[in-house]
Structure formats: structure tokens, C-alpha cells
Design a protein around this motif. Structure first.
Motif, PDB file in Angstrom:
ATOM      1  N   LYS A  26       0.840  -1.202   0.000  1.00 54.32           N
ATOM      2  CA  LYS A  26       0.000   0.000   0.000  1.00 54.32           C
ATOM      3  C   LYS A  26       0.876   1.254   0.000  1.00 54.32           C
ATOM      4  CE  LYS A  26      -4.043   1.916   2.319  1.00 54.32           C
ATOM      5  NZ  LYS A  26      -4.956   1.789   3.467  1.00 54.32           N
ATOM      6  N   ARG A  29       2.074   1.988  -3.506  1.00 57.32           N
ATOM      7  CA  ARG A  29       0.980   2.489  -4.360  1.00 57.32           C
ATOM      8  C   ARG A  29       0.580   3.923  -4.025  1.00 57.32           C
ATOM      9  NH1 ARG A  29      -2.510  -2.873  -3.766  1.00 57.32           N
ATOM     10  NH2 ARG A  29      -1.311  -4.203  -5.154  1.00 57.32           N
ATOM     11  N   ASN A  30       0.762   4.317  -2.770  1.00 58.47           N
ATOM     12  CA  ASN A  30       0.300   5.635  -2.317  1.00 58.47           C
ATOM     13  C   ASN A  30       1.413   6.430  -1.642  1.00 58.47           C
ATOM     14  OD1 ASN A  30      -2.639   5.176  -2.854  1.00 58.47           O
ATOM     15  ND2 ASN A  30      -2.275   3.515  -1.413  1.00 58.47           N
ATOM     16  N   SER A  33       0.967  10.222  -0.718  1.00 59.77           N
ATOM     17  CA  SER A  33       0.068  10.523   0.392  1.00 59.77           C
ATOM     18  C   SER A  33       0.723  10.194   1.732  1.00 59.77           C
ATOM     19  CB  SER A  33      -1.255   9.794   0.183  1.00 59.77           C
ATOM     20  OG  SER A  33      -1.527   8.862   1.137  1.00 59.77           O
TER      21      SER A  33
END
Length: 119
Positions: A26, A29-30, A33
């Protein structure tokens, strides 16, 4: 609800909230953020159901380095006090600066010239 992480040799528990725990997949992918998130709180990266890493902001990292430096300075200060105390207790006289320089084959001039050995 906070989650706790404890290493076998770690006396302190590390506490973090569920929003601060992210899988490595995760995170990849991010990433953008999570880089924004670390400005407010560390992010704990989990891989194979174990926390493997912690992401912190650059400012937090700088603060950690400053604290480490303070700790090292304190350690050296305490060490020098201990040595001074042990020396006083031994009853031996202190070496003078010229004696120390002579034992190192240095002169006072070499100290101001960048530590070059005297010839």
C-alpha cells in the motif's frame, strides 16, 4: 485504539494508531500521500505481518540527530568527569601540555599548523 510494538531487547513500547500502520504494498501504491502523512506523525511499514520500518519527516530526523548529538556530548562529559575523579583519587600528578606533546613527538607550533608532525 493504538497498536503496540515491542522488540525483545526493547524496554519501551512503541505506540501508534491504526492510521499510522501501512503495508509495504500500500505504501508503494500511495507513496505521495504517506509522505504527506509523515509531516504530522510517523508511519509504520508492515511487511509479512511485522513492522519492518518507520517513516519520519526530515525535521523529525534532524531532531533525532540533534538529540543523539546531545547524548554523545553528555556521555563524553560524564566520562571526562569520571576520569578526572579517578585521577584525583589515584594521587598521581597531572601531565602538562608540553609533556603530552613531547610524548606524541609534537610541538605547540604543529598544533596551529594543522597537526603536522615535527621533524
Amino acid at each position: 485504539m493504538s497498536t503496540m510494538l515491542q522488540e525483545e531487547n526493547f524496554e519501551d513500547l512503541i505506540q501508534f494508531g491504526p492510521k499510522q500502520l501501512v503495508s509495504s504494498t500500500k505504501l508503494v501504491r500511495n507513496l505521495s500521500s504517506y509522505i504527506n502523512m509523515v509531516q504530522k506523525a510517523p508511519v509504520f511499514v508492515e511487511r509479512d505481518q511485522e513492522v519492518q520500518a518507520v517513516l519520519i519527516s526530515v525535521n523529525d530526523y534532524r531532531n533525532l540527530l540533534k538529540e543523539e548529538e546531545k547524548g554523545e556530548e553528555l556521555y563524553h562529559f560524564v566520562l571526562s568527569l569520571r576520569r578526572k575523579y579517578e585521577h584525583i583519587e589515584s594521587g598521581l600528578s597531572a601531565l602538562t601540555t608540553p609533556e603530552v606533546l613531547k610524548s606524541l613527538n609534537l610541538s605547540e607550533d604543529t598544533l596551529t599548523e594543522g597537526g603536522k608532525r615535527s621533524k
